[in-house]
Design an enzyme around this catalytic site. Sequence first.
Site, PDB file in Angstrom:
ATOM      1  N   TYR A 139       9.299   1.264  -1.408  1.00  0.00           N
ATOM      2  CA  TYR A 139       8.057   1.393  -0.711  1.00  0.00           C
ATOM      3  C   TYR A 139       8.390   1.517   0.840  1.00  0.00           C
ATOM      4  CZ  TYR A 139       6.072  -0.734  -4.929  1.00  0.00           C
ATOM      5  OH  TYR A 139       5.744  -0.859  -6.184  1.00  0.00           O
TER       6      TYR A 139
ATOM      7  N   HIS B 224      12.933  -1.642 -11.022  1.00  0.00           N
ATOM      8  CA  HIS B 224      11.701  -0.888 -10.728  1.00  0.00           C
ATOM      9  C   HIS B 224      11.586   0.188 -11.746  1.00  0.00           C
ATOM     10  CE1 HIS B 224       9.150   0.527  -7.310  1.00  0.00           C
ATOM     11  NE2 HIS B 224       8.454   0.677  -8.356  1.00  0.00           N
TER      12      HIS B 224
ATOM     13  N   SER C 278      -1.565  -1.077 -10.936  1.00  0.00           N
ATOM     14  CA  SER C 278      -2.571  -0.084 -10.964  1.00  0.00           C
ATOM     15  C   SER C 278      -3.814  -0.339 -11.999  1.00  0.00           C
ATOM     16  CB  SER C 278      -2.304   1.257 -11.392  1.00  0.00           C
ATOM     17  OG  SER C 278      -1.289   1.877 -10.257  1.00  0.00           O
ATOM     18  N   PRO C 279      -4.247  -1.649 -11.976  1.00  0.00           N
ATOM     19  CA  PRO C 279      -5.288  -2.176 -12.923  1.00  0.00           C
ATOM     20  C   PRO C 279      -6.688  -1.494 -12.511  1.00  0.00           C
ATOM     21  CG  PRO C 279      -5.042  -3.628 -11.182  1.00  0.00           C
ATOM     22  CD  PRO C 279      -3.873  -2.822 -10.740  1.00  0.00           C
TER      23      PRO C 279
ATOM     24  N   GLY D 126      -6.801   1.620 -12.128  1.00  0.00           N
ATOM     25  CA  GLY D 126      -6.718   3.313 -12.146  1.00  0.00           C
ATOM     26  C   GLY D 126      -6.411   4.052 -10.982  1.00  0.00           C
ATOM     27  N   ARG D 127      -5.536   3.191 -10.149  1.00  0.00           N
ATOM     28  CA  ARG D 127      -4.917   3.818  -8.941  1.00  0.00           C
ATOM     29  C   ARG D 127      -6.306   4.163  -7.754  1.00  0.00           C
ATOM     30  NH1 ARG D 127       0.428   5.108  -9.400  1.00  0.00           N
ATOM     31  NH2 ARG D 127       1.248   5.129 -11.511  1.00  0.00           N
TER      32      ARG D 127
ATOM     33  N   PHE E 224     -11.515   3.235 -10.311  1.00  0.00           N
ATOM     34  CA  PHE E 224     -12.455   2.616 -11.100  1.00  0.00           C
ATOM     35  C   PHE E 224     -13.150   1.715  -9.750  1.00  0.00           C
ATOM     36  CE2 PHE E 224     -10.081   2.778 -14.934  1.00  0.00           C
ATOM     37  CZ  PHE E 224     -11.242   3.181 -15.812  1.00  0.00           C
ATOM     38  N   SER E 225     -13.028   2.108  -8.529  1.00  0.00           N
ATOM     39  CA  SER E 225     -13.711   1.550  -7.377  1.00  0.00           C
ATOM     40  C   SER E 225     -14.588   2.680  -6.913  1.00  0.00           C
ATOM     41  CB  SER E 225     -12.786   1.367  -6.117  1.00  0.00           C
ATOM     42  OG  SER E 225     -12.168   2.516  -5.864  1.00  0.00           O
TER      43      SER E 225
ATOM     44  N   GLY F 252     -14.829   6.464  -8.631  1.00  0.00           N
ATOM     45  CA  GLY F 252     -14.943   7.472  -9.477  1.00  0.00           C
ATOM     46  C   GLY F 252     -14.418   8.689  -8.816  1.00  0.00           C
TER      47      GLY F 252
END
Length: 342
Positions: A62, A129, A208-209, A211-212, A215-216, A218
């Site tokens: 990262y 990784h 990524s729970p 969905g990246r 889900f915050s 759309g």
Amino acid sequence: MAMSKVGRMKLGSQGMEVSSQGLGCMSMSAFYGPPKPEPDMIALIHHAIQSGVTFLDTSDFYGPHTNELLLGKALKGEVREKVELATKFGARAREGKFEICGDPAYVREACEGSLKRLDIDSIDLYYQHRIDTRLPIEVTMGELKKLVEEGKIKYIGLSEASAATIRRAHAVHPITAVQLEWSLWSRDVEEEIIPTCRELGIGIVAYSPLGRGFFSSGTKIAENFTKEDYRQYMPRFQPENMQQNQTIFEKVNELATKKRCTPSQLALAWLHHQGNDVCPIPGTTKIENFNENIGALSVKLTPEELTEIESLADIVKGDRSGKEPTWKESDTPPLSSWKTAN
């Protein structure tokens, strides 16, 4: 919704304990737009720890390196003792190309580099990784086992590994956790990987729970992608797929409204209901989003609600990642081939 109390959980069966939800730190430094201001990110990390989220996730990839350096600064002094720190090795950019390496000499070099950047004596959880399919997993694990014996790392993890690779690695030295992409729209791991982890007593860390970030908010999320945000190249965020995927978000949003929570909280709560061996590590760069994420721990779902939520995954359109190798291709050659070649 009031801020939830963050509990503790056992991760795997080797003795590691972590907060029941972690914090993915990648987006603070890389991949989801430009690096965020360091003082703000340090303040966020300290806020997370004070809130009970002590399981922090980074990688030498990262940045590269800049996210580890950030965490090194944030965890100076007594703060270090309050956290469970996970970092990773094995993915690197060489001459502009993405490369995966599990060579023993490189494993050691990467570990020494991470220890220095994080300014610590020992890494709590050290993941491979991505799996190097050019050499047997036993070879990489042999070096990791030595690093445990030397006290440089406490626990070993794998990320994006196949069931066969997990079994072979675990036979060399117990694996504490497997990190994998798992969310309402990434559920293929449930077929083989999750059952293998459970059979072997390995903890499950879901990255990524949300969905990246999907889900915050759309499809709206794509409106804010900067040129440095690599999500714009991912199949699920392409215009031809987004319209259908928006239907999933709308249904999650509808259910969330009934539950008086946000879509993000519902998506995270669904993962928390998958078992007490699952630790989601949502990432964020904003304190208000962090507070919202830990609010998911208060959302209770009935079996009927879980079934209703799960029916949505069938309509997702587009692969979960681009050309990056995933666990489906991560079996490694037999050990005999390496001995012959070396």
